[in-house]
Design a protein around this motif. Structure first.
Motif, short mmCIF file in Angstrom:
data_model
loop_
_atom_site.label_atom_id
_atom_site.label_comp_id
_atom_site.label_asym_id
_atom_site.label_seq_id
_atom_site.Cartn_x
_atom_site.Cartn_y
_atom_site.Cartn_z
N GLU A 63 19.54 44.07 9.00
CA GLU A 63 19.99 43.58 7.68
C GLU A 63 18.76 42.64 7.26
OE1 GLU A 63 24.00 46.03 6.66
OE2 GLU A 63 23.22 43.63 6.37
N LEU A 64 18.86 41.73 7.46
CA LEU A 64 18.39 40.00 6.73
C LEU A 64 16.69 40.61 7.18
CD1 LEU A 64 20.51 37.81 7.77
CD2 LEU A 64 19.80 38.11 5.99
N GLU A 67 15.23 43.54 7.31
CA GLU A 67 15.18 44.77 6.56
C GLU A 67 14.39 43.90 5.29
OE1 GLU A 67 16.20 48.66 6.75
OE2 GLU A 67 17.85 47.98 5.35
N VAL A 68 15.63 42.77 4.57
CA VAL A 68 15.17 42.39 3.34
C VAL A 68 14.04 42.10 3.59
CG1 VAL A 68 15.75 41.18 1.38
CG2 VAL A 68 17.12 42.85 3.06
N ILE A 76 10.94 44.15 3.05
CA ILE A 76 10.91 44.22 1.35
C ILE A 76 10.25 42.90 0.75
CG2 ILE A 76 12.04 44.63 -0.27
CD1 ILE A 76 13.86 46.56 1.40
N ALA A 89 5.94 43.43 -0.56
CA ALA A 89 5.79 43.11 -1.68
C ALA A 89 5.21 41.79 -2.24
CB ALA A 89 6.98 43.64 -2.48
N ARG A 110 1.60 42.67 -1.36
CA ARG A 110 0.85 43.34 -2.27
C ARG A 110 0.07 42.93 -3.04
NH1 ARG A 110 3.30 46.03 -6.87
NH2 ARG A 110 5.38 45.61 -5.00
N HIS A 157 13.94 33.76 -3.73
CA HIS A 157 15.23 35.25 -3.01
C HIS A 157 14.20 34.20 -1.77
CE1 HIS A 157 18.22 36.79 -5.29
NE2 HIS A 157 17.05 35.84 -6.70
N GLN A 160 19.02 32.22 5.28
CA GLN A 160 20.15 33.14 6.11
C GLN A 160 19.97 33.66 7.19
OE1 GLN A 160 20.07 35.54 2.94
NE2 GLN A 160 22.01 34.69 1.82
N MET A 212 30.11 37.46 -0.29
CA MET A 212 29.73 36.70 -1.25
C MET A 212 30.20 37.10 -2.79
SD MET A 212 27.86 33.87 -0.68
CE MET A 212 27.77 34.49 0.78
N ILE A 247 11.45 45.75 -6.61
CA ILE A 247 10.57 45.76 -5.43
C ILE A 247 11.98 46.15 -4.73
CG2 ILE A 247 10.53 44.51 -3.61
CD1 ILE A 247 9.34 41.95 -5.35
N LEU A 248 13.24 45.23 -4.91
CA LEU A 248 14.07 45.96 -4.69
C LEU A 248 15.00 47.25 -4.79
CD1 LEU A 248 16.28 42.60 -4.53
CD2 LEU A 248 14.86 43.13 -3.08
N ALA A 308 13.11 49.96 -2.84
CA ALA A 308 13.20 49.77 -1.85
C ALA A 308 14.05 50.95 -1.31
CB ALA A 308 12.71 48.75 -1.44
N LEU A 343 15.48 53.69 1.33
CA LEU A 343 16.18 54.22 2.31
C LEU A 343 17.54 54.76 2.04
CD1 LEU A 343 16.38 49.73 2.23
CD2 LEU A 343 15.72 51.62 4.21
N ALA A 382 21.85 52.12 0.26
CA ALA A 382 21.46 51.71 0.75
C ALA A 382 21.39 51.60 1.96
CB ALA A 382 19.63 50.71 0.81
N ASN A 397 23.10 48.46 3.40
CA ASN A 397 22.28 46.90 3.88
C ASN A 397 23.16 45.64 3.37
OD1 ASN A 397 20.45 44.53 3.80
ND2 ASN A 397 19.34 45.37 4.92
N SER A 398 23.71 45.32 3.89
CA SER A 398 24.75 44.93 2.77
C SER A 398 24.16 43.54 1.75
CB SER A 398 26.48 44.10 3.96
OG SER A 398 25.62 42.91 4.86
N LYS A 399 22.67 43.06 3.28
CA LYS A 399 21.62 41.81 2.65
C LYS A 399 21.58 42.40 1.28
CE LYS A 399 23.87 39.27 5.87
NZ LYS A 399 25.05 38.02 5.75
N LEU A 400 20.80 43.06 1.25
CA LEU A 400 20.10 43.87 -0.31
C LEU A 400 20.64 43.65 -1.07
CD1 LEU A 400 17.81 44.85 -0.84
CD2 LEU A 400 18.33 47.59 -0.34
N GLN A 436 23.81 42.20 -1.18
CA GLN A 436 24.19 40.06 -1.96
C GLN A 436 22.91 39.60 -2.60
OE1 GLN A 436 24.29 37.90 1.09
NE2 GLN A 436 26.74 38.70 1.73
N HIS A 437 21.70 40.26 -2.49
CA HIS A 437 20.54 39.79 -3.41
C HIS A 437 20.40 39.95 -3.93
CE1 HIS A 437 18.22 36.59 -0.66
NE2 HIS A 437 19.29 37.00 0.19
N THR A 445 23.07 39.32 -6.91
CA THR A 445 23.05 37.61 -7.64
C THR A 445 21.55 37.91 -8.03
OG1 THR A 445 23.19 36.47 -5.25
CG2 THR A 445 21.71 34.99 -6.54
N LEU A 446 20.50 39.03 -7.93
CA LEU A 446 19.35 38.90 -8.62
C LEU A 446 20.03 39.64 -10.29
CD1 LEU A 446 16.37 38.97 -8.91
CD2 LEU A 446 16.07 41.45 -8.12
#
Lengths: 235, 235
Positions: free
Chosen positions: A83-84, A86-87, A90, A94, A97, A153, A160, B1, B90-91, B94, B98, B145, B147-150, B152-153, B156-157
């Motif tokens: 998962e990490l 995958e992020v 992403i 980006a 780009r 981030h 992590q 988190m 971006i997030l 994505a 997904l 999506a 993805n648990s980490k996605l 999380q971030h 936070t964002l």
DNA sequence: TTGACACATCTTGCATGCATCATTAGCCTC
DNA sequence: GAGGCTAATGATGCATGCAAGATGTGTCAA
């Protein structure tokens, strides 16, 4: 949020910085226990700043605090690692780009220089140097995107992932260094051509390839025990 | 988190959860001072758990602690808001991609239901309900999506952005609700068609449009003082 | 031998007190 | 009257002590 200037910033900040370094550099294995009192004694401070530092590392995702039990270095599972990554794909895609869209910024020349040195290191078979340059390369890509929040981030994500340790394992044992170096070159070329779409695609491919290499190494090793080693040696 | 189950989880977790809620819901304006002793008295605990909660909120980016001075609710600058929106784009882009790739997952039906209700709310002119549904929509996209980490971030964002407050301002004052609702529909259709590329593109467009709407509202308002209001009323 | 139970021990969670530093109001000097 | 200095004030940073809970061990019974 990242510790930059660390001189005279209070005990809590010092402790957090130190522990981050130890974890990412592999001095503390995943699963290791972080005792408040032991750390307090070692750092010569009371438990209070230690506690605050650990709390901070927890929200950064580097340690896990089990209430009333103890604090442990995070031991990401195979699923979490994927998962990490995958992020990472992403964010870094980006960033490539965005970097390409910014044209001739100072980071571009630094990136060229980095690739030059990486070529030399690979040609010389100096893996340690190449590993260091890989870190610099990815850092340049991120900072070259010109977005401080993206950088924040990304840094948290890398912590992590315990990425420092992984890239070391992966590059040293998979023989992927020349291939990785070549991919860095291709991405640089796309950025120089200001072709953001290609840069993003290549970077994403690159991240996936490095992820695959790491997974191969982990699988080959049997590995799970190597990630979350026992807290203390068997009696 | 993210605080999910908050029952009986220690004073520190309770305080952090409460403060997060107050900040995102706008009860605490950016720039407001968070006094440890005042909060300790209010929550009926000592300063220690308050301090830990504030430290945690700091690493999450919701407050800023000036050493030896005090803790303040983050007041993101215009530049920071734009940077955060860029990361959001971006997030979330994505995530839409997904999501589309995952096909017929439970979240898809929830998303359909959400869009149905959003249509109704917009048709009825019920903006408060629409705002709530917008939050649910974006949350479904992210969790969909897988993805648990996605996730999380992303959470936070959103906290860093004080997004809850902004989307409220933006939708209520820009008249963009029908347009936004329509964009949600289009993204849903792309996901239903399992067209990840289109879903990502539409989502990115959508995020940029909402960003633009917010910026228009901020500029129209003169606004900076509305974001980082004075700590205390003028004497 | 195996299972459960009670207790000792070690851990963290929180409360409290003191030291230190930034801030600010007031005073003195120019 | 303006500017700089000094001291009082109030905040946080850290140290320490106590309480509550979790873990492991030893004992006892089946």
């Amino acid at each position: 949020m990242q510790e930059t200037a660390s001189v005279q910033r209070g005990a809590q900040a010092r402790v957090a910085h130190q522990l981050r370094a130890r974890i990412t550099q592999g001095n503390l294995m995943p699963g290791a226990v972080l005792s408040e009192s032991a750390l307090a004694q070692e750092f010569g401070v009371s438990r209070t700043p230690i506690r605050e530092a650990l709390k901070q590392l927890q929200t950064e995702g580097m340690v896990v605090i089990k209430p009333r039990v103890g604090t442990f270095v995070s031991a990401p599972s195979r699923l979490e690692i994927n998962e990490l990554f995958e992020v990472k794909e992403i964010l870094e895609g980006a960033a490539a780009r965005l970097f390409a869209a910014r044209g001739n910024i100072p980071e571009l020349e630094l990136l060229r220089e980095n690739v030059r040195r990486s070529d030399e290191a690979v040609a010389a078979g100096d893996l340690d140097r190449f590993v260091a340059l890989v870190h610099e390369y990815h850092d340049l890509i991120i900072t070259g995107a010109g977005n401080s929040k993206l950088t924040q981030h990304y840094r948290t994500l890398m912590n992590q992932l315990l990425y420092s340790r992984f890239v070391h394992m992966s590059l040293r044992r998979s023989g992927r260094a020349p291939q990785s170096d070549h991919e860095h070159q291709s991405i640089l070329q796309a950025i120089e051509a200001r072709d953001g779409v290609t840069a993003e695609r290549l970077m994403r491919d690159h991240v996936r390839a490095s992820q695959q290499a790491l997974m191969d190494v982990l699988n080959f090793d049997g590995a799970e025990h190597r990630l979350s080693g026992p807290t203390s040696p068997a009696p």
